[in-house]
Design an enzyme around this catalytic site. Structure first.
Site, PDB file in Angstrom:
ATOM      1  N   CYS A  20      37.368  43.481 -21.004  1.00 15.18           N
ATOM      2  CA  CYS A  20      35.920  43.645 -20.859  1.00 15.18           C
ATOM      3  C   CYS A  20      35.248  43.114 -22.128  1.00 15.18           C
ATOM      4  CB  CYS A  20      35.578  45.122 -20.656  1.00 15.18           C
ATOM      5  SG  CYS A  20      36.009  46.175 -22.074  1.00 15.18           S
ATOM      6  N   HIS A  49      43.428  49.992 -26.711  1.00 16.36           N
ATOM      7  CA  HIS A  49      44.660  50.627 -26.247  1.00 16.36           C
ATOM      8  C   HIS A  49      45.528  49.652 -25.455  1.00 16.36           C
ATOM      9  CE1 HIS A  49      42.925  54.950 -26.695  1.00 16.36           C
ATOM     10  NE2 HIS A  49      43.469  54.502 -27.797  1.00 16.36           N
ATOM     11  N   HIS A  82      36.834  52.458 -29.824  1.00 15.64           N
ATOM     12  CA  HIS A  82      36.572  53.757 -29.214  1.00 15.64           C
ATOM     13  C   HIS A  82      35.545  54.590 -29.971  1.00 15.64           C
ATOM     14  CE1 HIS A  82      40.781  52.485 -28.376  1.00 15.64           C
ATOM     15  NE2 HIS A  82      40.324  52.614 -27.158  1.00 15.64           N
ATOM     16  N   GLU A 134      37.791  58.330 -27.926  1.00 16.11           N
ATOM     17  CA  GLU A 134      36.365  58.168 -27.644  1.00 16.11           C
ATOM     18  C   GLU A 134      35.670  59.522 -27.577  1.00 16.11           C
ATOM     19  OE1 GLU A 134      33.416  56.910 -24.017  1.00 16.11           O
ATOM     20  OE2 GLU A 134      35.308  55.812 -24.171  1.00 16.11           O
ATOM     21  N   SER A 230      46.002  53.785 -22.126  1.00 19.28           N
ATOM     22  CA  SER A 230      44.727  53.180 -21.729  1.00 19.28           C
ATOM     23  C   SER A 230      44.106  54.025 -20.628  1.00 19.28           C
ATOM     24  CB  SER A 230      44.945  51.745 -21.238  1.00 19.28           C
ATOM     25  OG  SER A 230      43.801  51.261 -20.564  1.00 19.28           O
TER      26      SER A 230
END
Length: 321
Positions: A20, A49, A82, A134, A230
């Site tokens: 992404c 990750h 994150h 995160e 992940s």
């Protein structure tokens, strides 16, 4: 002579898949820092990750540490995609670290929302996995007024005054369907629940989950390329399984097991948002060796989002020091 009546063995390859915008940005930051400043470059936690990405950067001089305390005073330190808690930033500043922040802008958006809702005096209901980096970072924005909600049962059992002003935030890489279930419980229980104007679950997680749903409806087996840590990759496997497909996470081709293909004619393949395309190519090569040479592209969405790099990494070299 091949049996013309045998069913064609097909791979449905999802688009979008893999990196992404936030992951591309984070990797580019680490790459540019190594090129511009030379090794060693310290990275707090894994930059993203994925074990292949981390191994590649490590081979080029990146040093991955669990805490900013492990970074020599004054050294260059990259914060991972994150995000980190304010306490980490403060500690890095006290130690004189030269910080480059690779936090995904969509994660930074959630941090900003957390600060705003906390200033408004609301209790933050943070939907996510407590052990994920995160969530640790977002929680750190307002630890005294944040409650982590991991499951629907957690939402049902929250011991908070229902009349109290609350707000909901979510980890960006969660299952859309599961998050909607949890959110529905919270909205029903807490009438003064505020929410951000747009979903915290990122576009990439949403697009990849939607693509996996289509794969699962058309394929007997779904393989998701991604590392075990992940979150978005694991969620994709779960989404496929809930649609009735057999589904497996494939960190790399070494984890692929040929017996998964027994009785299968159509395999769906996708990749989590932190998985490089080379891992997908290696899996496709293995599937081809087992007779799955017909590859069809399944396009579920278009992605054209890009995030820019910090100015210090794009300015001419003499201006960056």
């Amino acid at each position: 002579m091949p049996d013309s009546t045998a069913p064609k063995r097909t791979v449905l390859l999802a688009e979008p898949r893999g990196f992404c915008a936030g992951v591309r940005r984070a990797i580019a930051i680490a790459d540019q820092a190594l090129q511009r400043y030379g090794p060693p470059v310290y990275v707090r936690k894994e930059i993203v990750h994925n074990h292949r990405v981390v191994a590649d950067l490590r081979s080029r001089g990146a040093i991955f540490v669990d805490s900013e305390e492990e970074v020599p005073e004054g050294a260059l330190c990259i914060f991972s995609a994150h995000g980190v808690a304010p306490a980490v930033r403060d500690n890095a500043a006290r130690r004189g670290l030269d910080v480059i922040d690779a936090t995904c802008p969509l994660v930074a958006k959630v941090h900003q929302e957390a600060r705003r809702f906390a200033r408004d005096g609301r209790t933050l209901l943070l939907v996510g996995h407590a052990s994920h980096e995160e969530v640790e970072g977002t929680f750190g924005e307002a630890p005294d007024s944040t409650v982590i909600v991991e499951t629907r049962q957690d939402a049902q059992e929250l011991d908070i005054d229902i009349a109290a002003p609350t707000a909901i935030l979510t980890q960006t890489t969660l299952s859309l369907d599961e998050t909607e279930e949890i959110t529905a419980v919270l909205r029903e229980r807490f009438p003064n629940l505020a929410a951000p104007p747009t979903s915290d679950i990122c576009y990439a997680s949403e697009n990849r989950q939607q693509a996996v749903k289509i794969l699962a409806d058309r394929a007997e087996l779904v393989l998701v390329v991604g590392s075990t840590n992940s979150s978005n990759s694991v969620r994709m496997v779960e989404v496929a399984a809930t649609r009735g497909a057999r589904a497996h996470l494939v960190p790399d081709v070494g984890h692929f097991q040929a017996h998964w293909l027994d009785g299968i004619t159509t395999v769906g393949v996708s990749a989590g948002a932190s998985a490089p395309e080379e891992l997908v190519d290696e899996l496709l090569a293995a599937l081809t060796e087992h007779g799955f040479a017909n590859i069809e592209i399944l396009r579920a969405a278009a992605e054209n989002i890009e995030f820019g790099l910090p100015a210090r990494l794009t300015a001419p070299a003499e201006e960056s020091v």
